[in-house]
Motif scaffolding. Structure first.
Motif, PDB file in Angstrom:
ATOM      1  N   HIS A 144       0.828  -7.602   0.713  1.00 52.35           N
ATOM      2  CA  HIS A 144       1.977  -8.462   0.523  1.00 52.35           C
ATOM      3  C   HIS A 144       3.191  -7.591   0.231  1.00 52.35           C
ATOM      4  CE1 HIS A 144      -0.637 -12.020  -0.010  1.00 52.35           C
ATOM      5  NE2 HIS A 144      -1.376 -11.245  -0.785  1.00 52.35           N
ATOM      6  N   GLU A 145       4.293  -7.850   0.876  1.00 56.46           N
ATOM      7  CA  GLU A 145       5.543  -7.241   0.424  1.00 56.46           C
ATOM      8  C   GLU A 145       6.181  -8.198  -0.559  1.00 56.46           C
ATOM      9  OE1 GLU A 145       8.344  -5.949   3.358  1.00 56.46           O
ATOM     10  OE2 GLU A 145       9.673  -5.085   1.820  1.00 56.46           O
ATOM     11  N   VAL A 146       6.562  -7.662  -1.707  1.00 55.37           N
ATOM     12  CA  VAL A 146       7.151  -8.476  -2.765  1.00 55.37           C
ATOM     13  C   VAL A 146       8.654  -8.558  -2.543  1.00 55.37           C
ATOM     14  CG1 VAL A 146       7.454  -8.742  -5.251  1.00 55.37           C
ATOM     15  CG2 VAL A 146       5.343  -7.745  -4.362  1.00 55.37           C
ATOM     16  N   LYS A 147       9.115  -9.782  -2.350  1.00 56.50           N
ATOM     17  CA  LYS A 147      10.541 -10.039  -2.179  1.00 56.50           C
ATOM     18  C   LYS A 147      11.052 -10.779  -3.406  1.00 56.50           C
ATOM     19  CE  LYS A 147      10.883  -8.649   2.213  1.00 56.50           C
ATOM     20  NZ  LYS A 147      11.783  -7.572   2.676  1.00 56.50           N
ATOM     21  N   VAL A 173       1.987  -9.062  -9.362  1.00 59.97           N
ATOM     22  CA  VAL A 173       3.026  -9.635  -8.496  1.00 59.97           C
ATOM     23  C   VAL A 173       4.219 -10.086  -9.332  1.00 59.97           C
ATOM     24  CG1 VAL A 173       3.587 -11.575  -6.969  1.00 59.97           C
ATOM     25  CG2 VAL A 173       1.469 -10.282  -6.629  1.00 59.97           C
ATOM     26  N   GLN A 174       3.947 -10.700 -10.468  1.00 56.23           N
ATOM     27  CA  GLN A 174       5.038 -11.102 -11.356  1.00 56.23           C
ATOM     28  C   GLN A 174       5.882  -9.898 -11.765  1.00 56.23           C
ATOM     29  OE1 GLN A 174       3.556 -13.263 -14.737  1.00 56.23           O
ATOM     30  NE2 GLN A 174       2.615 -14.878 -13.504  1.00 56.23           N
ATOM     31  N   GLU A 175       5.209  -8.816 -12.161  1.00 57.10           N
ATOM     32  CA  GLU A 175       5.940  -7.624 -12.604  1.00 57.10           C
ATOM     33  C   GLU A 175       6.708  -7.001 -11.456  1.00 57.10           C
ATOM     34  OE1 GLU A 175       7.670  -5.033 -14.981  1.00 57.10           O
ATOM     35  OE2 GLU A 175       6.365  -6.665 -15.673  1.00 57.10           O
ATOM     36  N   MET A 176       6.095  -6.932 -10.278  1.00 61.18           N
ATOM     37  CA  MET A 176       6.790  -6.353  -9.130  1.00 61.18           C
ATOM     38  C   MET A 176       7.979  -7.217  -8.705  1.00 61.18           C
ATOM     39  SD  MET A 176       4.016  -4.560  -6.614  1.00 61.18           S
ATOM     40  CE  MET A 176       3.559  -2.850  -6.940  1.00 61.18           C
ATOM     41  N   THR A 177       7.872  -8.530  -8.894  1.00 59.38           N
ATOM     42  CA  THR A 177       9.008  -9.408  -8.596  1.00 59.38           C
ATOM     43  C   THR A 177      10.166  -9.106  -9.528  1.00 59.38           C
ATOM     44  OG1 THR A 177       7.504 -11.146  -7.820  1.00 59.38           O
ATOM     45  CG2 THR A 177       9.738 -11.812  -8.374  1.00 59.38           C
ATOM     46  N   ARG A 178       9.843  -8.868 -10.809  1.00 57.08           N
ATOM     47  CA  ARG A 178      10.902  -8.486 -11.755  1.00 57.08           C
ATOM     48  C   ARG A 178      11.494  -7.130 -11.380  1.00 57.08           C
ATOM     49  NH1 ARG A 178       7.492 -11.332 -15.640  1.00 57.08           N
ATOM     50  NH2 ARG A 178       6.202  -9.487 -15.965  1.00 57.08           N
ATOM     51  N   LEU A 179      10.634  -6.192 -10.974  1.00 60.35           N
ATOM     52  CA  LEU A 179      11.121  -4.868 -10.586  1.00 60.35           C
ATOM     53  C   LEU A 179      11.972  -4.956  -9.324  1.00 60.35           C
ATOM     54  CD1 LEU A 179       7.867  -2.852 -11.303  1.00 60.35           C
ATOM     55  CD2 LEU A 179      10.088  -2.448 -12.411  1.00 60.35           C
ATOM     56  N   ALA A 193      13.819  -7.484  -8.479  1.00 61.55           N
ATOM     57  CA  ALA A 193      15.116  -8.018  -8.906  1.00 61.55           C
ATOM     58  C   ALA A 193      15.956  -6.930  -9.571  1.00 61.55           C
ATOM     59  CB  ALA A 193      14.901  -9.191  -9.861  1.00 61.55           C
ATOM     60  N   ARG A 194      15.288  -6.031 -10.266  1.00 61.75           N
ATOM     61  CA  ARG A 194      15.983  -4.935 -10.967  1.00 61.75           C
ATOM     62  C   ARG A 194      16.419  -3.845  -9.991  1.00 61.75           C
ATOM     63  NH1 ARG A 194      12.964  -1.465 -15.739  1.00 61.75           N
ATOM     64  NH2 ARG A 194      14.607   0.102 -16.122  1.00 61.75           N
ATOM     65  N   PHE A 195      15.572  -3.573  -8.990  1.00 57.78           N
ATOM     66  CA  PHE A 195      15.865  -2.544  -7.991  1.00 57.78           C
ATOM     67  C   PHE A 195      15.776  -3.177  -6.587  1.00 57.78           C
ATOM     68  CE2 PHE A 195      13.561  -0.332 -11.508  1.00 57.78           C
ATOM     69  CZ  PHE A 195      14.634   0.397 -12.016  1.00 57.78           C
ATOM     70  N   PRO A 196      16.719  -4.026  -6.230  1.00 59.88           N
ATOM     71  CA  PRO A 196      16.593  -4.822  -4.995  1.00 59.88           C
ATOM     72  C   PRO A 196      16.560  -4.007  -3.712  1.00 59.88           C
ATOM     73  CG  PRO A 196      18.794  -5.043  -5.954  1.00 59.88           C
ATOM     74  CD  PRO A 196      17.950  -4.341  -6.968  1.00 59.88           C
ATOM     75  N   GLU A 197      17.109  -2.793  -3.729  1.00 59.47           N
ATOM     76  CA  GLU A 197      17.114  -1.984  -2.505  1.00 59.47           C
ATOM     77  C   GLU A 197      15.757  -1.357  -2.233  1.00 59.47           C
ATOM     78  OE1 GLU A 197      18.832  -1.226  -5.221  1.00 59.47           O
ATOM     79  OE2 GLU A 197      20.997  -1.428  -4.857  1.00 59.47           O
ATOM     80  N   MET A 198      14.929  -1.177  -3.273  1.00 60.37           N
ATOM     81  CA  MET A 198      13.630  -0.526  -3.126  1.00 60.37           C
ATOM     82  C   MET A 198      12.598  -1.520  -2.606  1.00 60.37           C
ATOM     83  SD  MET A 198      13.544   1.864  -6.541  1.00 60.37           S
ATOM     84  CE  MET A 198      14.987   2.838  -7.013  1.00 60.37           C
ATOM     85  N   SER A 199      11.469  -1.001  -2.112  1.00 63.39           N
ATOM     86  CA  SER A 199      10.420  -1.853  -1.551  1.00 63.39           C
ATOM     87  C   SER A 199       9.186  -1.824  -2.440  1.00 63.39           C
ATOM     88  CB  SER A 199      10.053  -1.373  -0.146  1.00 63.39           C
ATOM     89  OG  SER A 199      11.160  -1.458   0.728  1.00 63.39           O
ATOM     90  N   PHE A 200       8.572  -2.996  -2.604  1.00 62.18           N
ATOM     91  CA  PHE A 200       7.389  -3.132  -3.452  1.00 62.18           C
ATOM     92  C   PHE A 200       6.304  -3.880  -2.687  1.00 62.18           C
ATOM     93  CE2 PHE A 200      10.980  -2.595  -6.233  1.00 62.18           C
ATOM     94  CZ  PHE A 200      10.509  -1.760  -7.236  1.00 62.18           C
ATOM     95  N   PHE A 201       5.059  -3.378  -2.795  1.00 63.48           N
ATOM     96  CA  PHE A 201       3.941  -3.957  -2.071  1.00 63.48           C
ATOM     97  C   PHE A 201       2.761  -4.177  -3.018  1.00 63.48           C
ATOM     98  CE2 PHE A 201       6.497  -1.645   0.922  1.00 63.48           C
ATOM     99  CZ  PHE A 201       6.497  -2.428   2.071  1.00 63.48           C
ATOM    100  N   MET A 202       2.105  -5.319  -2.866  1.00 62.36           N
ATOM    101  CA  MET A 202       0.881  -5.630  -3.599  1.00 62.36           C
ATOM    102  C   MET A 202      -0.251  -5.697  -2.592  1.00 62.36           C
ATOM    103  SD  MET A 202      -0.664  -6.493  -6.455  1.00 62.36           S
ATOM    104  CE  MET A 202      -2.391  -6.095  -6.147  1.00 62.36           C
ATOM    105  N   ILE A 203      -1.330  -4.955  -2.844  1.00 65.19           N
ATOM    106  CA  ILE A 203      -2.472  -4.931  -1.942  1.00 65.19           C
ATOM    107  C   ILE A 203      -3.675  -5.530  -2.667  1.00 65.19           C
ATOM    108  CG2 ILE A 203      -4.087  -3.478  -0.665  1.00 65.19           C
ATOM    109  CD1 ILE A 203      -0.513  -2.344  -1.303  1.00 65.19           C
ATOM    110  N   GLU A 204      -4.156  -6.678  -2.172  1.00 58.78           N
ATOM    111  CA  GLU A 204      -5.344  -7.328  -2.719  1.00 58.78           C
ATOM    112  C   GLU A 204      -6.587  -6.746  -2.058  1.00 58.78           C
ATOM    113  OE1 GLU A 204      -5.442 -11.610  -3.059  1.00 58.78           O
ATOM    114  OE2 GLU A 204      -3.353 -11.696  -2.387  1.00 58.78           O
TER     115      GLU A 204
END
Length: 300
Positions: A272-275, A244-250, A252-263
């Motif tokens: 979780h969608e990472v915002k 989640v930490q890494e996806m949060t950084r990503l 911030a780097r690519f704000p238009e793209m979407s990132f999801f973490m699945i537990e």
């Protein structure tokens, strides 16, 4: 092969399914699927070995229990009197590493432990070996979505491919995945590739690097597009935290793209969608869902 097995294999081969385009295909976006293997794609019986601190007696432990208790091993709880041995040949993770196999042994049919364990798992009923992300893995493979396997195992990447090929040979997977990358992060050459030249980084930190490298490779291979979507499934609490930490950084780097973490802890499926400002999560009770990214998709 029984008639039931034949029918099951035909259904798994996707005869009743129609390939689907990416959700954002019309916008040029792609969906990228990142998977941990153990207890996510599949449950294998590969044991880890703990050692008693005083007499070196061996205690087998499953990968699921190791994910749950690894922070307390040797300190407290049921495994307080045991310790981890990091020798690749004789230690805790020896079954999660490749072994030397002679040409004679290969001719006799001997295979790496991972490949053997995948084959053995298929002898059990589906509900015993299919992990909580299996249907997502099947969906990504069937539709040839770019897919990465990011695992704590230390096998050669080709060994991972050989093991996954067993699913195809046994007709529970329709074809081989469209691999974007394979990162068995305990594999020493892979660690070097990820910049861990001192072999000092932990699994979670290495998975962070592997996710970053996979996102960068996705953009390099498929081009930059604001509508790309990335999802990663994992069951280890520490891994999840750092992913989640890494996806949060990503993000911030690519704000238009979407990132999801699945537990997928304890067989659950929490998305979780990472915002940039935090997570948005929901628990999905239907573990047969096909996609990391879409809640309302029609199942075929």
């Amino acid at each position: 092969m029984s008639e039931d097995q034949k029918t099951k294999g035909q259904l798994d081969l996707g005869i009743n399914r129609t390939p689907e385009k990416d959700r954002n295909f019309h916008l040029g976006g792609r969906s990228f699927y990142f998977f941990d293997f153990d207890d996510n794609i599949a449950f294998l019986t590969t044991p880890l070995i703990l050692f008693h601190k005083e007499n070196r007696a061996e205690q087998m432990i499953s990968s699921g229990d190791f994910a749950q208790f690894n922070s307390t091993i040797g300190k407290s709880g049921v495994y307080a009197d045991f310790e981890i041995d990091f020798c690749d040949v004789t230690g805790t993770f020896r079954n999660f590493r490749d072994h030397s196999i002679s040409d004679v042994e290969k001719i006799a049919g001997k295979r790496q432990v991972f490949v053997q364990d995948v084959a053995e798992a298929l002898g059990f009923p589906d509900f015993q070996w299919k992990g909580p992300s299996w249907e997502c893995f099947y969906h990504a493979t069937f539709n040839q979505r770019p897919l990465s396997v990011i695992t704590a195992r230390g096998h050669h990447p080709d060994t991972l491919k050989d093991g996954i090929k067993v699913f195809v040979q046994n007709k529970v997977l329709p074809l081989e995945p469209n691999y974007l990358s394979l990162y068995p992060v305990s594999h020493k050459p892979t660690r070097l590739l990820l910049g861990d030249t001192e072999y000092s980084e932990g699994t979670a930190e290495l998975k962070q690097r592997a996710i970053r490298a996979s996102v960068e490779k996705a953009i390099e291979t498929y081009g930059y597009n604001a509508h790309h979507r990335f999802g990663m499934s994992d069951d280890d609490p520490k891994n999840i935290e750092l992913i989640v930490q890494e996806m949060t950084r990503l993000k911030a780097r690519f704000p238009e793209m979407s990132f999801f973490m699945i537990e997928t802890q304890h067989g659950s499926f929490i998305k979780h969608e990472v915002k940039v400002g935090g997570l948005q999560g929901q628990k999905v009770e239907d573990l047969s869902q096909l996609s990391f990214f879409e809640d309302d998709r029609r199942k075929s």
